[in-house]
Design an enzyme around this catalytic site. Structure first.
Site, PDB file in Angstrom:
ATOM      1  CB  ALA A 155      46.601  36.928  36.848  1.00  0.00           C
ATOM      2  CE1 TYR A 156      40.526  40.978  41.085  1.00  0.00           C
ATOM      3  CE2 TYR A 156      38.725  39.635  40.255  1.00  0.00           C
ATOM      4  CZ  TYR A 156      39.199  40.612  41.118  1.00  0.00           C
ATOM      5  OH  TYR A 156      38.351  41.199  42.014  1.00  0.00           O
TER       6      TYR A 156
END
Length: 249
Positions: A155-156
């Site tokens: 996600a990051y």
């Protein structure tokens, strides 16, 4: 550290994620070099402390993933400052540490909401204020993870890659209008955000940096302040690395 006198004299800035880490350090430097700053952050208690440490003109506690709150904060900040010349988008979270097939859905959504949607809302809201004045500098804080990808941080990594793409699009749209937009892609540096990660993940990221160490906040602050200044006048829709040699493009 070299301080370039009044490099930001008469300039007014909004800094998101301004209560700690890179955001706070950049804000301190802008004020030290003659500028006025409004700090935005989710943590109201830390903002109150940072206001005095930075010498900020004003602070606004908000969640950047709330578009209505961003619009209200921009209007409030512009009223206090009189104008907005600089936007530093450094608010961000790491999210869960897990492989894609086990990644928690709630964490994925929250990372996208803060790191990508929130940054988009900030740019979308502040750009018209800059267009009205015919001047602006936008610095979107991405990450080396957006270029290289970090395992167990999908996600990051995905949101930071998206920040690069958004910034390239934005910079091209605004080229020739007095507004410059660039992204910073730092490798991992000593910052409170590391408290969100297990030690093993931090060590993995350290191991990928050819210089063999984590970055230091002032190293990225110096780059951001160049990007936010009038000195950065011919580079837009681009990325600036502070990666210790990690990035390959």
């Amino acid at each position: 550290m070299t301080i370039y006198g009044g490099r930001f004299a008469g300039r007014c800035a909004i800094v998101t994620g301004g209560a700690s880490g890179l955001g706070k350090d950049v804000a301190k430097r802008i004020v030290a070099e003659g500028g006025s700053v409004v700090l935005w952050d989710l943590d109201a208690a830390k903002l109150a402390v940072a206001k005095d440490e930075v010498g900020a003109a004003h602070v606004v506690a908000l969640d950047v993933s709330d578009v209505d709150a961003v619009v209200a904060a921009a209007a409030e900040s512009a009223a206090v400052l009189g104008k907005v010349d600089i936007l530093i988008c450094s608010a961000g979270i790491t999210g869960a540490t897990a492989p894609v097939h086990e990644y928690p859905l709630d964490s994925w959504k929250r990372v996208v909401d803060i790191n990508l949607n929130g940054l988009f809302y900030c740019c979308r809201t502040v750009v018209p204020l800059m267009l009205a004045n015919g001047y602006g500098r936008i610095v979107n804080v991405s990450s080396v993870a957006g270029k290289e990808g970090n395992p167990n941080a999908s996600a990051y990594s995905a949101t930071k890659a998206a920040v690069i793409g958004l910034t390239k699009s934005l910079g091209k749209e605004l080229a020739g209008k007095g507004i410059i937009a660039n992204a910073l892609t730092p490798a991992t540096f000593e910052s409170p955000i590391l408290e969100q990660l297990p030690a093993s993940q931090v060590e993995y990221m350290r191991s990928k940096i050819p210089m063999g160490r984590l970055g230091e906040i002032p190293e990225s602050t110096a780059m951001v302040c160049f990007m936010a200044s009038e000195e950065c006048s011919f580079t837009t829709a681009s990325t600036f690395d502070t990666s210790g040699g990690r990035t390959t493009f």
